[in-house]
Design an enzyme around this catalytic site. Structure first.
Site, mmCIF file in Angstrom:
data_model
loop_
_atom_site.group_PDB
_atom_site.id
_atom_site.type_symbol
_atom_site.label_atom_id
_atom_site.label_comp_id
_atom_site.label_asym_id
_atom_site.label_seq_id
_atom_site.Cartn_x
_atom_site.Cartn_y
_atom_site.Cartn_z
ATOM 1 C CG HIS A 66 -5.970 -7.565 3.339
ATOM 2 N ND1 HIS A 66 -6.433 -6.544 2.670
ATOM 3 C CD2 HIS A 66 -4.868 -7.461 3.463
ATOM 4 C CE1 HIS A 66 -5.545 -5.529 2.457
ATOM 5 N NE2 HIS A 66 -4.211 -6.167 2.803
ATOM 6 C CG HIS A 88 -1.578 -1.334 1.374
ATOM 7 N ND1 HIS A 88 -2.587 -1.844 0.601
ATOM 8 C CD2 HIS A 88 -1.637 -1.870 2.642
ATOM 9 C CE1 HIS A 88 -2.777 -3.048 1.093
ATOM 10 N NE2 HIS A 88 -2.551 -3.222 2.185
ATOM 11 N NE ARG A 106 -12.125 -7.254 8.495
ATOM 12 C CZ ARG A 106 -11.428 -6.097 8.355
ATOM 13 N NH1 ARG A 106 -12.368 -4.881 8.429
ATOM 14 N NH2 ARG A 106 -10.365 -5.948 7.796
ATOM 15 C CE1 TYR A 157 -6.556 1.392 1.874
ATOM 16 C CE2 TYR A 157 -5.255 -0.693 1.231
ATOM 17 C CZ TYR A 157 -5.412 0.591 2.186
ATOM 18 O OH TYR A 157 -4.888 0.558 3.353
ATOM 19 C CG ASP A 166 0.960 -4.571 4.449
ATOM 20 O OD1 ASP A 166 0.194 -3.823 3.944
ATOM 21 O OD2 ASP A 166 0.519 -5.176 5.522
ATOM 22 C CG HIS A 208 -1.527 -9.859 6.612
ATOM 23 N ND1 HIS A 208 -0.448 -9.333 6.503
ATOM 24 C CD2 HIS A 208 -2.512 -8.850 6.155
ATOM 25 C CE1 HIS A 208 -0.361 -8.078 6.143
ATOM 26 N NE2 HIS A 208 -1.677 -7.818 5.890
#
Length: 453
Positions: free
Chosen positions: A231, A56, A209, A120, A319, A268
């Site tokens: 993720h 990211h 989620r 994102y 990350d 992860h």
């Protein structure tokens, strides 16, 4: 044709000496010849360069801003996330491009040749779209054009604030996409990378989620021949939320509903049961590990010994980019296993040393996660290469696997001398070809951010 010659190199069949590697004008490896007379550019040690499979980029600019004690009794990933949300609300497209260029430059100088960007941050503060819905993706592509890094761009679908499909919170609205928005954004991002000679696209439903089961299936169908990243099982509260909503733990749900295979990379995986670990490893999916960030955020320790026992595939990413260091990522993975198990040489086998095993694994997992023809010094592949300085105390007298062990466990990224990405010679004698200007632009960006914040 460009000709490289190395005293020693890691080839698919193992270590070789006096190797001539010829690069085509298109940036591919044209020919590899062991036991060749010296010619062309000469180096001590030549390695295949790895892909950084999870980044990211924008978070690099907040490195060092989340280490003070917060108002909560206990600081965790979730309190860090609130700091991140407040920070990103100040970022402009120009900022994102400057930050991404620095991140990509630091990746190259660390020995990575490919940036797999899990992207994102899509929209304006408040959530309104830019005139070009893929504006921010285009900024990542523009940074790659400047740095010369190989790019796999993974636009992220992020629809909900949780498994109950609640709306996005104030800090998340810049990420938000409906399925229709995401399809348009993906098309725009793909158009943005067309000018790069060796870039690729993929899809990234953010997490269980943030994306519904039907949204996940929608994403998987958009580019069925390209990588898909998710993720998964990073935090205990995430596992509890998914379990309450779907009646299965996250890895269990994916195994039952997604038929994962080598196309999938799961990021992860720090909280899996032994049974989940064994079953997921057998699918051929890649575990996208980010040991520095996982340590920084207090995520947990990957179940690496069980995963390795099932010949599970893995790769490495930076990350949050709090620190971009290939050697430290690999070292931190091995050391985390040693601390947990109170043992040494966890990843070593009878056939390969610790450094050799995890470096080979990172090449394989990175190649697969990036969907890129790379990961070895072999004809036909992209010329993604890393030359390492051997004239130093760390590497003195080392040969074979000892060279990788010394680089990873006793050395540092400063031993990386030269890097090629898609045949582009972007790092020379330890410095990126545009190091000073990229660094200056980044510092100017940070000063503008400080004024706005």
């Amino acid at each position: 044709m460009t000709v490289l010659w190395a005293e020693r190199a890691l080839l698919p069949e193992g270590w070789a000496e006096n190797i001539r590697v010829t690069l085509s004008p298109e940036g591919r490896i044209a020919e590899v010849t062991p036991d060749a007379a010296p010619e062309g550019q000469r180096f001590g040690l030549l390695l295949p360069a790895m892909a950084n499979l999870h980044s990211h980029a924008f978070q690099r600019a907040m490195a060092g801003l989340s280490e003070a004690k917060g108002p909560e009794p206990r600081d965790t990933f979730w309190t860090w996330r609130q700091i991140m949300y407040r920070f990103l609300d100040h970022l402009t497209p120009e900022d994102v491009e400057a930050i991404a260029a620095l991140v990509q430059m630091e990746m190259l100088e660390a020995g990575y040749a490919t940036n797999v960007e899990f992207h994102y941050l899509h929209h304006q503060p408040g959530g309104a779209h830019y005139d070009n819905i893929g504006e921010m993706s285009a900024r990542i592509a523009a940074a790659a054009a400047r740095t010369g890094i190989g790019l796999t761009l993974l636009p992220v679908h992020y629809q909900f604030g949780g498994c109950d499909r609640r709306g996005l919170g104030a800090g998340q609205v810049r990420f938000g996409t409906t399925p229709e928005d995401f399809a348009r954004l993906l098309d725009s991002a793909e158009a943005a990378i067309r000018g790069l000679p060796d870039a690729g696209i993929g899809v990234a439903p953010h997490s269980l989620r943030a994306v519904s089961p039907e949204g996940l299936a929608f994403c998987a169908a958009l580019r069925p021949d390209r990588p898909i990243h998710l993720h998964l099982a990073e935090q205990v509260p995430e596992i509890e939320e998914v379990s309450a909503a779907y009646g299965l733990r996250p890895v269990e749900w994916v195994l039952e509903n997604c038929a994962p295979d080598a196309r999938w990379t799961f990021i992860h995986l720090t909280h899996m049961t032994e049974d989940e670990t064994r079953r997921l490893a057998r699918t051929g999916a890649v575990a996208g590990l980010c040991p520095i960030t996982e340590s920084s955020l207090g995520d947990g320790i990957f179940n690496g010994t069980v995963w390795a026992a099932e010949k599970g595939r893995l790769g490495f990413g930076s990350d949050s980019n709090i620190r971009i260091s290939l050697t430290e990522e690999l070292r931190t993975l091995e050391y985390s296993q040693r601390l947990r198990d109170r043992a040494r040489a966890i990843y070593a086998t009878r056939e390969g040393s610790t450094g050799r095993v995890i470096y080979d694994a990172g090449l394989d997992g990175g190649r697969t996660a990036a969907g890129r023809e790379t990961g070895a010094i072999a004809p036909g592949l992209w010329a993604d290469l890393c030359a390492v300085d051997v004239d130093n105390p760390v590497m003195a007298g080392r040969g074979g696997d000892e060279m990788l062990d010394s680089l990873i466990f006793a050395g540092h990224d400063g031993l990386v001398r030269d890097v090629w990405s898609g045949g582009r010679h972007v790092v020379r004698e330890g410095r990126h070809m545009d190091h000073d200007r990229i660094t200056g632009d980044y510092i100017a960006c940070i000063r503008r951010l400080q004024e706005r914040m």
